[in-house]
Structures are given as C-alpha cells and as structure tokens.
Design a protein around this motif. Structure first.
Motif, PDB file in Angstrom:
ATOM      1  N   VAL A   2       0.760  -1.193   0.026  1.00  8.76           N
ATOM      2  CA  VAL A   2      -0.119  -0.106   0.045  1.00  8.76           C
ATOM      3  C   VAL A   2       0.959   1.260   0.027  1.00  8.76           C
ATOM      4  N   ILE A  52     -10.163   4.182  -3.368  1.00 13.94           N
ATOM      5  CA  ILE A  52     -10.142   3.928  -2.118  1.00 13.94           C
ATOM      6  C   ILE A  52     -11.297   2.732  -1.694  1.00 13.94           C
ATOM      7  N   LEU A  53     -12.581   3.364  -2.383  1.00 21.62           N
ATOM      8  CA  LEU A  53     -13.662   2.522  -2.124  1.00 21.62           C
ATOM      9  C   LEU A  53     -13.772   1.347  -2.703  1.00 21.62           C
ATOM     10  N   THR A  54     -12.739   0.924  -3.655  1.00 27.80           N
ATOM     11  CA  THR A  54     -12.683  -0.410  -4.367  1.00 27.80           C
ATOM     12  C   THR A  54     -12.161  -1.464  -3.183  1.00 27.80           C
ATOM     13  N   ARG A  55     -11.511  -1.124  -2.248  1.00 32.13           N
ATOM     14  CA  ARG A  55     -11.275  -1.951  -0.964  1.00 32.13           C
ATOM     15  C   ARG A  55     -10.243  -2.924  -1.325  1.00 32.13           C
ATOM     16  N   LYS A  56      -9.495  -2.571  -2.443  1.00 33.08           N
ATOM     17  CA  LYS A  56      -8.381  -3.731  -2.719  1.00 33.08           C
ATOM     18  C   LYS A  56      -7.061  -2.888  -2.408  1.00 33.08           C
ATOM     19  N   PRO A  57      -6.341  -3.506  -1.686  1.00 30.09           N
ATOM     20  CA  PRO A  57      -4.894  -2.704  -1.178  1.00 30.09           C
ATOM     21  C   PRO A  57      -4.149  -1.843  -2.063  1.00 30.09           C
ATOM     22  N   ASN A  59      -5.333  -0.437  -4.974  1.00 29.38           N
ATOM     23  CA  ASN A  59      -5.993   0.659  -5.208  1.00 29.38           C
ATOM     24  C   ASN A  59      -6.233   1.702  -4.150  1.00 29.38           C
ATOM     25  N   LYS A  60      -6.258   1.071  -3.052  1.00 23.15           N
ATOM     26  CA  LYS A  60      -6.290   1.842  -1.933  1.00 23.15           C
ATOM     27  C   LYS A  60      -4.984   2.901  -1.920  1.00 23.15           C
ATOM     28  N   GLY A  63      -5.043   5.300  -4.581  1.00 20.95           N
ATOM     29  CA  GLY A  63      -6.115   6.382  -4.237  1.00 20.95           C
ATOM     30  C   GLY A  63      -5.482   7.499  -3.259  1.00 20.95           C
ATOM     31  N   MET A  64      -4.908   7.035  -2.168  1.00 24.65           N
ATOM     32  CA  MET A  64      -4.400   7.778  -1.512  1.00 24.65           C
ATOM     33  C   MET A  64      -3.180   8.646  -1.820  1.00 24.65           C
TER      34      MET A  64
END
Length: 90
Positions: A2, A52-57, A59-60, A63-64
């Motif tokens: 992440v 972030i809302l996809t909840r895949k590490p 992608n989070k 997005g961050m």
C-alpha cells in the motif's frame, strides 16, 4: 504494498499536474486555467476516493497517493499549481 502504491500515486499525480499545468498556461485564459484546475481536483480527489472505495490494497494505496499528491502540490505551490489561488495568475 500500500505504501509503495501511495508513492506511485504521488508520482503519477505530479507528472499529470505538470503536463496539465503547461496546457493550462498555454491557453492563457482564466477559463482554461479554471477548467484544468477543476479537472485536476476531480481526477485526483474523486478518482482517489473511487479507488479507495474499491477496497483492494493496491487501489487504496494509489487512491491515497493521488490525494496526497494533490494536497502536497497545493501546499508547496501555495495553490498556484492546483488553481486554489487564482490571484496568482494576474
């Protein structure tokens, strides 16, 4: 994983911001600058939230990173590179 993706997101945002900033300054009009600033904010903040809302590490982190890149660019450039301070364009 992440944290690495967050750094990648910051890098991606900075590259996109430089290209979009050059396009915006090339137009020379306040409307062009405002449109590019709005697209950058929507892309980084809205796109970051969607990732972030996809909840895949992975992608989070990405997005961050996009959101962090927008915030850092806003702080470091005093809003010039993100369109937060339109008085600087005069």
């Amino acid at each position: 994983m992440v944290v690495g993706m967050a750094f990648a997101g910051v890098g991606i945002y900075l590259v996109v911001n430089v290209i979009a900033g050059l396009v915006a300054l090339r137009t020379g009009s306040p409307v062009g600058i405002a449109i590019v600033a709005g697209l950058l904010a929507l892309g980084s903040l809205g796109g970051g939230l969607a990732l972030i809302l996809t909840r895949k590490p992975q992608n989070k982190g990405l997005g961050m990173g996009l959101m962090i890149g927008w915030a850092l660019t806003s702080i470091i450039s005093a809003g010039y590179c993100t369109g937060l301070n339109p008085e600087l364009y005069r």
